[in-house]
Write a protein that holds these residues in place. Sequence first.
Motif, PDB file in Angstrom:
ATOM      1  N   PRO A   1      28.291  16.941  57.314  1.00 30.64           N
ATOM      2  CA  PRO A   1      28.016  16.954  55.872  1.00 30.64           C
ATOM      3  C   PRO A   1      26.547  17.117  55.530  1.00 30.64           C
ATOM      4  O   PRO A   1      25.660  16.737  56.303  1.00 30.64           O
ATOM      5  N   GLU A   2      26.299  17.686  54.363  1.00 30.34           N
ATOM      6  CA  GLU A   2      24.983  17.629  53.753  1.00 30.34           C
ATOM      7  C   GLU A   2      24.825  16.259  53.100  1.00 30.34           C
ATOM      8  O   GLU A   2      25.806  15.595  52.777  1.00 30.34           O
ATOM      9  N   ARG A   3      23.568  15.860  52.892  1.00 30.66           N
ATOM     10  CA  ARG A   3      23.282  14.545  52.304  1.00 30.66           C
ATOM     11  C   ARG A   3      22.488  14.760  51.014  1.00 30.66           C
ATOM     12  O   ARG A   3      21.436  15.394  51.027  1.00 30.66           O
ATOM     13  N   HIS A   4      23.015  14.239  49.921  1.00 33.32           N
ATOM     14  CA  HIS A   4      22.384  14.388  48.613  1.00 33.32           C
ATOM     15  C   HIS A   4      22.133  13.004  48.021  1.00 33.32           C
ATOM     16  O   HIS A   4      23.047  12.180  47.965  1.00 33.32           O
ATOM     17  N   ARG A   5      20.911  12.761  47.576  1.00 31.56           N
ATOM     18  CA  ARG A   5      20.602  11.500  46.905  1.00 31.56           C
ATOM     19  C   ARG A   5      21.130  11.539  45.476  1.00 31.56           C
ATOM     20  O   ARG A   5      20.855  12.480  44.727  1.00 31.56           O
ATOM     21  N   LEU A   6      21.894  10.527  45.112  1.00 31.12           N
ATOM     22  CA  LEU A   6      22.420  10.406  43.758  1.00 31.12           C
ATOM     23  C   LEU A   6      21.738   9.241  43.064  1.00 31.12           C
ATOM     24  O   LEU A   6      21.677   8.133  43.608  1.00 31.12           O
ATOM     25  N   HIS A   7      21.259   9.499  41.850  1.00 29.21           N
ATOM     26  CA  HIS A   7      20.558   8.493  41.069  1.00 29.21           C
ATOM     27  C   HIS A   7      21.315   8.207  39.776  1.00 29.21           C
ATOM     28  O   HIS A   7      22.271   8.904  39.417  1.00 29.21           O
ATOM     29  N   HIS A   8      20.868   7.189  39.082  1.00 26.89           N
ATOM     30  CA  HIS A   8      21.457   6.739  37.827  1.00 26.89           C
ATOM     31  C   HIS A   8      21.585   7.908  36.852  1.00 26.89           C
ATOM     32  O   HIS A   8      20.594   8.556  36.505  1.00 26.89           O
ATOM     33  N   GLY A   9      22.812   8.204  36.431  1.00 25.46           N
ATOM     34  CA  GLY A   9      23.046   9.279  35.470  1.00 25.46           C
ATOM     35  C   GLY A   9      23.392  10.621  36.067  1.00 25.46           C
ATOM     36  O   GLY A   9      23.731  11.555  35.338  1.00 25.46           O
ATOM     37  N   ASP A  10      23.332  10.762  37.386  1.00 27.83           N
ATOM     38  CA  ASP A  10      23.707  12.029  38.031  1.00 27.83           C
ATOM     39  C   ASP A  10      25.227  12.198  38.009  1.00 27.83           C
ATOM     40  O   ASP A  10      25.989  11.227  38.098  1.00 27.83           O
ATOM     41  N   VAL A  11      25.662  13.433  37.933  1.00 26.67           N
ATOM     42  CA  VAL A  11      27.087  13.763  37.927  1.00 26.67           C
ATOM     43  C   VAL A  11      27.340  14.868  38.951  1.00 26.67           C
ATOM     44  O   VAL A  11      26.590  15.847  39.009  1.00 26.67           O
ATOM     45  N   VAL A  12      28.383  14.713  39.746  1.00 23.77           N
ATOM     46  CA  VAL A  12      28.816  15.761  40.676  1.00 23.77           C
ATOM     47  C   VAL A  12      30.183  16.251  40.226  1.00 23.77           C
ATOM     48  O   VAL A  12      31.071  15.450  39.912  1.00 23.77           O
ATOM     49  N   VAL A  13      30.346  17.565  40.180  1.00 25.52           N
ATOM     50  CA  VAL A  13      31.615  18.188  39.807  1.00 25.52           C
ATOM     51  C   VAL A  13      32.017  19.152  40.907  1.00 25.52           C
ATOM     52  O   VAL A  13      31.187  19.938  41.367  1.00 25.52           O
ATOM     53  N   TRP A  14      33.269  19.058  41.344  1.00 25.96           N
ATOM     54  CA  TRP A  14      33.733  20.046  42.322  1.00 25.96           C
ATOM     55  C   TRP A  14      35.185  20.409  42.051  1.00 25.96           C
ATOM     56  O   TRP A  14      36.009  19.598  41.664  1.00 25.96           O
ATOM     57  N   GLY A  15      35.469  21.697  42.225  1.00 24.15           N
ATOM     58  CA  GLY A  15      36.806  22.230  42.006  1.00 24.15           C
ATOM     59  C   GLY A  15      36.910  23.615  42.615  1.00 24.15           C
ATOM     60  O   GLY A  15      36.041  24.036  43.377  1.00 24.15           O
ATOM     61  N   GLY A  16      37.958  24.342  42.266  1.00 24.95           N
ATOM     62  CA  GLY A  16      38.141  25.684  42.802  1.00 24.95           C
ATOM     63  C   GLY A  16      38.130  25.688  44.319  1.00 24.95           C
ATOM     64  O   GLY A  16      38.827  24.887  44.952  1.00 24.95           O
ATOM     65  N   PRO A  17      37.309  26.552  44.962  1.00 26.94           N
ATOM     66  CA  PRO A  17      37.283  26.630  46.422  1.00 26.94           C
ATOM     67  C   PRO A  17      36.818  25.340  47.095  1.00 26.94           C
ATOM     68  O   PRO A  17      37.093  25.135  48.272  1.00 26.94           O
ATOM     69  N   SER A  18      36.105  24.485  46.353  1.00 26.68           N
ATOM     70  CA  SER A  18      35.581  23.238  46.930  1.00 26.68           C
ATOM     71  C   SER A  18      36.455  22.023  46.622  1.00 26.68           C
ATOM     72  O   SER A  18      36.101  20.906  47.002  1.00 26.68           O
ATOM     73  N   ARG A  19      37.572  22.230  45.953  1.00 27.01           N
ATOM     74  CA  ARG A  19      38.363  21.081  45.470  1.00 27.01           C
ATOM     75  C   ARG A  19      38.768  20.119  46.584  1.00 27.01           C
ATOM     76  O   ARG A  19      38.798  18.896  46.374  1.00 27.01           O
ATOM     77  N   MET A  20      39.068  20.627  47.774  1.00 27.10           N
ATOM     78  CA  MET A  20      39.541  19.767  48.853  1.00 27.10           C
ATOM     79  C   MET A  20      38.444  19.481  49.888  1.00 27.10           C
ATOM     80  O   MET A  20      38.727  19.107  51.026  1.00 27.10           O
TER      81      MET A  20
END
Length: 213
Positions: free
Chosen positions: A165-184
């Motif tokens: 996996p890649e590693r992403h720092r998430l902070h207060h108020g961040d939103v991640v959205v995934w769907g389509g080809p990345s849904r699973m």
Amino acid sequence: MQHDMFAESRSAVRIGPGAMLLGGFASAEARALLAQIPKLGAVSPFRHMTTRNGGRLAVAMFNCGETGWISDRRGYRYQSLDPETGNPWPAMPDLFRSLAGRAAAAAGFAGFSPDACLVNRYDAGTRLSLHQDMDEQDHDAPIVSVSLGLSATFLWGGALRADRPERHRLHHGDVVVWGGPSRMTFHGVDGVERGDHPETGPWRYNLTFRRAQ
């Protein structure tokens, strides 16, 4: 690969086909979102669900919306009643539904209307292993994940659990959205920073919106 730019630039970054990290997207509404959590928790309290094998999930959680995700000896599934109270899950606040729809649209998924929101509470150091969101009947709808409180490292994997996996720092108020080809795509949380957040104290909250039915 580590991404730490969001605390400064609050940028929107594509992390995969059909997947975006919207830095700071929920920041302006974060306090109002957090104010709803104790009200919802008074109806369906936080709890640590069990797994099919009798283990205890590390993350405390409850649901709001028309249906809710649960885990117990029978496995993973959605149901309209809270098994702990025997009553329907609390209604999803309009603010929750509106934010989820706007975030999904910003990532290219217009018209998203969730029927389930899993409210997670992480203690410092809590991890969530790589997994897929696969218990929903509707896999065409995206997942919208809102981070509130303490920062955490989000793991963004691949189509297989073994993919690095890649590693992403998430902070207060961040939103991640995934769907389509990345849904699973396999994803997880590799630990929550220890600290005392001005809005949430020693915790990180995560709101995960889904179209389950």
